[in-house]
Design a protein around this motif. Structure first.
Motif, PDB file in Angstrom:
ATOM      1  N   ARG A 113      40.576  48.120  49.320  1.00  7.11           N
ATOM      2  CA  ARG A 113      39.995  49.012  49.571  1.00  7.11           C
ATOM      3  C   ARG A 113      38.779  49.142  47.813  1.00  7.11           C
ATOM      4  NH1 ARG A 113      36.049  49.294  52.310  1.00  7.11           N
ATOM      5  NH2 ARG A 113      35.449  50.919  51.637  1.00  7.11           N
ATOM      6  N   ILE A 114      40.168  48.945  46.382  1.00 11.25           N
ATOM      7  CA  ILE A 114      40.102  49.393  45.219  1.00 11.25           C
ATOM      8  C   ILE A 114      39.853  47.907  44.473  1.00 11.25           C
ATOM      9  CG2 ILE A 114      41.111  50.627  43.451  1.00 11.25           C
ATOM     10  CD1 ILE A 114      42.648  52.970  44.753  1.00 11.25           C
ATOM     11  N   VAL A 115      41.303  46.850  44.466  1.00 11.63           N
ATOM     12  CA  VAL A 115      41.882  46.032  43.897  1.00 11.63           C
ATOM     13  C   VAL A 115      40.567  45.522  44.110  1.00 11.63           C
ATOM     14  CG1 VAL A 115      42.607  44.225  42.969  1.00 11.63           C
ATOM     15  CG2 VAL A 115      43.762  46.663  43.095  1.00 11.63           C
ATOM     16  N   LYS A 116      40.715  44.547  45.173  1.00 11.63           N
ATOM     17  CA  LYS A 116      39.217  43.448  46.322  1.00 11.63           C
ATOM     18  C   LYS A 116      37.487  44.012  45.889  1.00 11.63           C
ATOM     19  CE  LYS A 116      38.141  41.258  50.255  1.00 11.63           C
ATOM     20  NZ  LYS A 116      38.446  40.585  50.965  1.00 11.63           N
ATOM     21  N   SER A 117      37.180  45.400  46.449  1.00 13.33           N
ATOM     22  CA  SER A 117      36.293  46.272  46.495  1.00 13.33           C
ATOM     23  C   SER A 117      35.254  46.073  44.961  1.00 13.33           C
ATOM     24  CB  SER A 117      35.751  46.661  47.202  1.00 13.33           C
ATOM     25  OG  SER A 117      36.184  46.012  48.926  1.00 13.33           O
ATOM     26  N   ILE A 118      36.255  46.411  44.995  1.00  8.74           N
ATOM     27  CA  ILE A 118      36.077  47.677  43.076  1.00  8.74           C
ATOM     28  C   ILE A 118      36.707  46.601  42.180  1.00  8.74           C
ATOM     29  CG2 ILE A 118      35.987  49.363  42.117  1.00  8.74           C
ATOM     30  CD1 ILE A 118      36.031  51.215  44.481  1.00  8.74           C
ATOM     31  N   VAL A 119      37.030  46.573  42.198  1.00  5.37           N
ATOM     32  CA  VAL A 119      38.433  46.070  40.679  1.00  5.37           C
ATOM     33  C   VAL A 119      37.883  44.979  39.848  1.00  5.37           C
ATOM     34  CG1 VAL A 119      40.267  45.612  38.961  1.00  5.37           C
ATOM     35  CG2 VAL A 119      40.052  47.398  40.404  1.00  5.37           C
ATOM     36  N   VAL A 120      37.717  43.516  41.113  1.00  9.39           N
ATOM     37  CA  VAL A 120      37.640  43.043  40.686  1.00  9.39           C
ATOM     38  C   VAL A 120      36.282  42.496  40.742  1.00  9.39           C
ATOM     39  CG1 VAL A 120      37.136  40.745  41.987  1.00  9.39           C
ATOM     40  CG2 VAL A 120      39.163  41.560  42.224  1.00  9.39           C
ATOM     41  N   PRO A 121      35.342  43.074  41.334  1.00  9.07           N
ATOM     42  CA  PRO A 121      33.518  42.814  40.555  1.00  9.07           C
ATOM     43  C   PRO A 121      33.859  43.391  39.496  1.00  9.07           C
ATOM     44  CG  PRO A 121      33.760  44.207  42.655  1.00  9.07           C
ATOM     45  CD  PRO A 121      35.628  43.461  42.553  1.00  9.07           C
ATOM     46  N   PHE A 122      34.514  44.366  39.223  1.00 10.82           N
ATOM     47  CA  PHE A 122      34.695  45.177  37.838  1.00 10.82           C
ATOM     48  C   PHE A 122      34.731  43.927  36.426  1.00 10.82           C
ATOM     49  CE2 PHE A 122      36.173  47.053  33.728  1.00 10.82           C
ATOM     50  CZ  PHE A 122      35.424  48.206  33.710  1.00 10.82           C
ATOM     51  N   TYR A 123      35.401  43.355  36.717  1.00 17.66           N
ATOM     52  CA  TYR A 123      36.535  42.627  36.325  1.00 17.66           C
ATOM     53  C   TYR A 123      35.276  40.966  35.801  1.00 17.66           C
ATOM     54  CZ  TYR A 123      39.767  45.911  34.089  1.00 17.66           C
ATOM     55  OH  TYR A 123      41.035  46.386  34.100  1.00 17.66           O
ATOM     56  N   ILE A 124      35.111  40.727  37.484  1.00 19.95           N
ATOM     57  CA  ILE A 124      34.227  39.334  36.796  1.00 19.95           C
ATOM     58  C   ILE A 124      32.639  40.466  36.396  1.00 19.95           C
ATOM     59  CG2 ILE A 124      32.212  38.060  38.522  1.00 19.95           C
ATOM     60  CD1 ILE A 124      34.525  38.561  40.737  1.00 19.95           C
ATOM     61  N   PRO A 162      31.803  52.381  39.053  1.00 22.39           N
ATOM     62  CA  PRO A 162      32.635  51.383  40.095  1.00 22.39           C
ATOM     63  C   PRO A 162      34.150  51.630  39.409  1.00 22.39           C
ATOM     64  CG  PRO A 162      31.815  49.968  38.648  1.00 22.39           C
ATOM     65  CD  PRO A 162      30.866  50.134  38.435  1.00 22.39           C
ATOM     66  N   ILE A 163      34.404  52.512  37.658  1.00 20.63           N
ATOM     67  CA  ILE A 163      35.514  52.499  37.216  1.00 20.63           C
ATOM     68  C   ILE A 163      35.622  54.551  37.838  1.00 20.63           C
ATOM     69  CG2 ILE A 163      36.463  54.239  35.547  1.00 20.63           C
ATOM     70  CD1 ILE A 163      34.883  52.178  33.675  1.00 20.63           C
ATOM     71  N   VAL A 164      34.567  55.262  37.830  1.00 21.26           N
ATOM     72  CA  VAL A 164      34.634  56.499  38.689  1.00 21.26           C
ATOM     73  C   VAL A 164      35.283  56.690  40.513  1.00 21.26           C
ATOM     74  CG1 VAL A 164      33.313  58.893  39.152  1.00 21.26           C
ATOM     75  CG2 VAL A 164      33.539  57.619  37.382  1.00 21.26           C
ATOM     76  N   LEU A 165      34.335  55.763  40.747  1.00 18.79           N
ATOM     77  CA  LEU A 165      34.012  55.399  42.888  1.00 18.79           C
ATOM     78  C   LEU A 165      35.879  54.563  43.010  1.00 18.79           C
ATOM     79  CD1 LEU A 165      33.004  55.187  45.208  1.00 18.79           C
ATOM     80  CD2 LEU A 165      32.163  53.206  44.622  1.00 18.79           C
ATOM     81  N   ALA A 166      36.343  54.194  42.128  1.00 16.74           N
ATOM     82  CA  ALA A 166      37.794  53.922  42.307  1.00 16.74           C
ATOM     83  C   ALA A 166      39.042  54.794  41.826  1.00 16.74           C
ATOM     84  CB  ALA A 166      38.162  52.626  40.726  1.00 16.74           C
ATOM     85  N   LEU A 167      38.354  55.682  40.516  1.00 22.07           N
ATOM     86  CA  LEU A 167      39.808  56.972  40.995  1.00 22.07           C
ATOM     87  C   LEU A 167      39.396  57.880  42.503  1.00 22.07           C
ATOM     88  CD1 LEU A 167      38.233  57.860  37.187  1.00 22.07           C
ATOM     89  CD2 LEU A 167      40.363  56.968  38.246  1.00 22.07           C
ATOM     90  N   LEU A 168      38.076  57.823  42.690  1.00 21.47           N
ATOM     91  CA  LEU A 168      38.273  58.605  43.606  1.00 21.47           C
ATOM     92  C   LEU A 168      38.842  57.689  44.280  1.00 21.47           C
ATOM     93  CD1 LEU A 168      34.018  59.929  43.468  1.00 21.47           C
ATOM     94  CD2 LEU A 168      35.979  61.543  43.089  1.00 21.47           C
ATOM     95  N   TYR A 169      38.893  56.577  45.021  1.00 24.79           N
ATOM     96  CA  TYR A 169      39.259  56.084  46.096  1.00 24.79           C
ATOM     97  C   TYR A 169      40.480  56.078  46.176  1.00 24.79           C
ATOM     98  CZ  TYR A 169      35.128  53.259  48.438  1.00 24.79           C
ATOM     99  OH  TYR A 169      34.558  52.950  49.015  1.00 24.79           O
TER     100      TYR A 169
END
Length: 463
Positions: A113-124, A162-169
């Motif tokens: 939910r964090i790495v795959k769904s948020i972090v990967v899209p962010f870094y791409i 996505p940064i804030v969403l990842a922190l909230l997740y």
């Protein structure tokens, strides 16, 4: 400037959003005891996010200086906060519903939910914008290039969401993983939201702390040439700007709504008209409080001549966040009677994150249209600044969609490569591993069928 087809269409542009709000809507106002029972379904949430995503694009366009000077798309200038609040509400609501309905939901939560769904899209997105900024030859300090690729500084100023969403997740995961009392977990999430809000107010809009007192008010040209460093600029670091934090309360609202959904829905189904109008009045009062805070105190206090003036920023924040707690509830209670669902909202709902992330690139690539009145070499020049702005707005919407779809396809491919799940299957009493995808599963099923047929045949007599 005479009236042309484009200047007429320019005035209509804002109303296209309203037309979208009516297209394909299911309206049950005036029908007693009839409601859209699926107003919180996954499909309904996707359409709501799609409507919000389209609104965010218009908001970003309206923020351009030429649009503000000419009053184009003016209803969207301050509306972005409400559209983003819908995103946060849907995220919070969906998390708790999944947590309550799926066994061991928190198992693998960080990776899925964090790495795959948020972090990967962010870094791409960071890589894509890095290539774009390099080709466009934007002047960037070496240190900032490093910070941008690490994600410490902002390669794409719109990628704060996505940064804030990842922190909230993450705080959701930690709270529900280690705190047994759900209400205490809600309290921890609330405290985190308030903490990052106050932190953003202290941090300000730029590096006010990185130079002499009130350095940004200096009229000394030599200071601007030699004294201002890259890390003193706006939108460089995380949480530089109130937009990072003022919509985050809607995430907690989504969690609470999911937790108390049944009694909330039952409450509004009884005497819907009266209770919904009371909710509307409450929302209007909180809107007034928010407006008062922004006009009386203000977020951009750095330019009042009294330093960063953090106290006024914090006062503005606390005047605004009650509205952001309540607004998503008002919106979704409204959809109990009036639900929007059409091909456009469904499309933007599917590609909402990536059209949002690629919006800045579209805005940057087409600015030559916006400034065509100022530069003789502009390839598109219609002859009226408002005509140009209308063409620019349409172009940005189309290009945001194209770039967003492209980025999502790339992201999905990378996610498939990085997170291919291996599942064991038995083939002729032996185990093999296959990728968890439809094609592989279908192939495995065919292999199993052939094995079963083979095992069911009578053994051939030896000659």
């Amino acid at each position: 400037m005479g009236i042309t087809v484009f200047t007429i269409l320019d005035k209509i542009a804002c109303y296209l959003f309203i037309a979208l709000f009516f297209w394909g809507a299911t309206c049950k106002f005036g029908r007693k005891n009839e409601f859209n029972d699926d107003f919180l379904s996954l499909d309904s949430m996707k359409s709501a996010r799609g409507l919000a995503a389209f609104g965010v694009i218009l908001h970003h366009i309206s923020q351009e200086d030429f649009f503000q000077m000419n009053g184009i798309l003016s209803p969207f200038v301050d509306a972005g906060v409400y559209f983003v609040a819908i995103f946060f509400f849907c995220s919070g609501y969906g998390l708790l519903k999944s947590y309550d309905s799926k066994k061991d939901y928190l198992k693998g939560f960080i990776s899925k939910r964090i790495v795959k769904s948020i972090v990967v899209p962010f870094y791409i997105n960071v890589i894509i914008y890095g290539i774009f900024n390099f080709l466009a030859k934007y002047p960037t300090a070496k240190e900032r290039w490093i910070g941008n690729f690490l994600g410490i500084t902002m390669m794409n100023a719109y990628a704060w969401f996505p940064i804030v969403l990842a922190l909230l997740y993450l705080v959701f995961f930690l709270s529900f993983r280690f705190i047994k009392n759900r209400y205490v977990a809600f309290g921890v999430i609330f405290a985190f939201i308030i903490a990052i809000g106050i932190g953003a107010m202290v941090f300000g809009h730029f590096g006010w702390w990185a130079g002499p007192e009130n350095w940004w008010m200096s009229e000394d040209e030599s200071f601007w040439e030699n004294g201002v460093k890259w890390y003193m600029d706006e939108k460089v670091f995380w949480f530089q700007g109130e937009w990072w934090v003022n919509t985050a309360p809607a995430f907690l609202t989504g969690l609470l709504f999911a937790n108390f959904e049944k009694p909330i829905v039952e409450f509004f189904k009884k005497r819907y008209a009266l209770r919904f109008h009371i909710l509307l009045v409450l929302t209007a009062i909180l809107f007034g409080l928010s407006s008062f805070g922004q006009s009386f105190f203000g977020y951009w206090t750095e330019f009042n001549g009294h330093g960063p003036d953090i106290g006024n920023k914090i006062a503005t924040y606390f005047c605004q966040i009650p509205l952001l707690f309540v607004f998503p509830v008002t919106f979704f209670i409204f959809t109990m009677k009036y639900k929007v669902d059409n091909p456009v909202t469904r499309f933007f709902g599917k590609y909402s994150l990536h059209t949002y992330l690629m919006n800045l690139m579209a805005i940057s690539l087409l600015r030559f249209v916006e400034f065509s009145e100022e530069f003789d070499f502009a390839p598109i020049k219609i002859g009226d600044v408002k005509n140009n702005l209308f063409v620019y707005a349409i172009g940005v919407i189309i290009l945001s969609v194209l770039l967003g779809v492209m980025e999502q396809k790339i992201t999905e491919r990378v996610q498939d490569l990085l997170f291919a799940v291996k599942k064991p299957i038995e083939v002729n009493r032996t185990w093999s591993l296959i990728d968890d995808d439809p094609k592989a599963s279908k192939h495995a099923a065919c292999v199993r069928e052939e094995v079963v047929k083979s095992d069911s045949k009578p053994a051939e007599k030896s000659k």
